[in-house]
Design an enzyme around this catalytic site. Sequence first.
Site, mmCIF file in Angstrom:
data_model
loop_
_atom_site.group_PDB
_atom_site.id
_atom_site.type_symbol
_atom_site.label_atom_id
_atom_site.label_comp_id
_atom_site.label_asym_id
_atom_site.label_seq_id
_atom_site.Cartn_x
_atom_site.Cartn_y
_atom_site.Cartn_z
ATOM 1 N N HIS A 12 12.141 31.747 23.351
ATOM 2 C CA HIS A 12 11.884 32.311 21.894
ATOM 3 C C HIS A 12 11.478 31.132 20.838
ATOM 4 C CE1 HIS A 12 16.392 31.594 21.361
ATOM 5 N NE2 HIS A 12 15.768 30.275 20.833
ATOM 6 N N HIS A 59 20.386 31.779 15.172
ATOM 7 C CA HIS A 59 20.233 30.426 14.719
ATOM 8 C C HIS A 59 20.813 30.224 13.268
ATOM 9 C CE1 HIS A 59 17.530 31.019 18.131
ATOM 10 N NE2 HIS A 59 17.808 29.978 18.270
ATOM 11 N N HIS A 194 15.936 22.347 26.601
ATOM 12 C CA HIS A 194 15.428 21.644 25.510
ATOM 13 C C HIS A 194 16.417 21.303 24.525
ATOM 14 C CE1 HIS A 194 15.936 25.919 23.798
ATOM 15 N NE2 HIS A 194 15.867 25.391 22.687
ATOM 16 N N GLU A 241 20.964 27.765 25.889
ATOM 17 C CA GLU A 241 20.320 29.109 25.765
ATOM 18 C C GLU A 241 20.317 29.873 26.833
ATOM 19 O OE1 GLU A 241 18.342 28.572 21.358
ATOM 20 O OE2 GLU A 241 17.102 28.651 23.298
HETATM 21 C C1 DHB Z 1 12.431 25.440 19.238
HETATM 22 C C2 DHB Z 1 13.120 25.965 20.411
HETATM 23 C C3 DHB Z 1 14.143 27.048 20.087
HETATM 24 O O1 DHB Z 1 15.009 27.717 21.145
HETATM 25 C C4 DHB Z 1 14.405 27.329 18.781
HETATM 26 O O2 DHB Z 1 15.718 28.213 18.537
HETATM 27 C C5 DHB Z 1 14.014 26.773 17.849
HETATM 28 C C6 DHB Z 1 12.863 25.710 17.970
HETATM 29 C C7 DHB Z 1 11.522 24.683 19.565
HETATM 30 O O3 DHB Z 1 11.094 23.977 20.648
HETATM 31 O O4 DHB Z 1 10.526 24.088 18.500
HETATM 32 FE FE FE Z 2 16.591 28.926 20.152
#
Ligand code: DHB
Ligand code: FE
Length: 281
Positions: A12, A59, A194, A241
Amino acid sequence: MARLIGGIGSSHIPAIGNAIEKNAQSEPYWKPFFDGYKPVWKWLEKKKPDVAILVYNDHGLNFFLDKMPTFAMGAAPEYQNADEGWGLKPIDPIPGHPKMSWHLIDALVEDEFDLTICQEMLVDHGFTVPVSLMWPEPELRKHIKVIPLCVNVVQSPFPTARRCLKLGKAIGRAVASYEENLDVVILGTGGLSHQLDGARAGFINRDFDLEFLDKLKDEPEWLLQYSNYELAELTGTQGVEMIMWLIMRGALGKNVTEISRNYHIPISNTAAGVILFEKDA
Ligand code: DHB
Ligand code: FE
């Protein structure tokens, strides 16, 4: 009776929303990512589900660290988006299905999942980016009603992967006991590996992600061997996540067919994944 017809796992990342707005899908950076959604668009166009249950995390737009429900379900007639600072233009309000929301909430609380009930709920990129990705044109999105299920993967302690899989199974039962004849799709969003900040910003674990995608169809329990702390270590602090994909998988029951998948590194700082399962009859 309502029936779950399939489930989709998807990242997302906010930058995806910007790429859609700028029509950048065929640029070299974006093409390998968006090409992975072609089978999903085809499937959604063919199946035309009536309702989407969208599992995501907020978030900091609707819930902040001062009040953080573990699980929260929307029961609103529509869900408004708002500027949250990623340079994303807010999308038009998305219609909900309050009657089905209340049925799910009743059934899930009866099944011992004590959800926070939201008759008003702002939705952030965790919700809007998957909506824009699945139904890129506002025209395509007109017929679909969306029920948000928000999961805390922001403020520790998070629900365990085990709890998420069980919640998914309970959602599967709850949908099946809804009286109206509706086709329902469930989306598990977020991930894959990530980490957005700290010393390991940009951390990605390709091997782990690919094993997760391999196991998700027939052995989703594979993820349960890891605590959320271990998952943060292995997949990055925001990689956690991915436990929300287990809610999607749990809802579909034992037997599913994998229709398509794609994995692409990187989009922003994230390993982006998408997988589409159809529920076997
Ligand atoms: C990014 C990834 C995410 O899951 C998020 O909530 C906000 C930013 C990103 O990779 O930039
Ligand atoms: Fe996220």
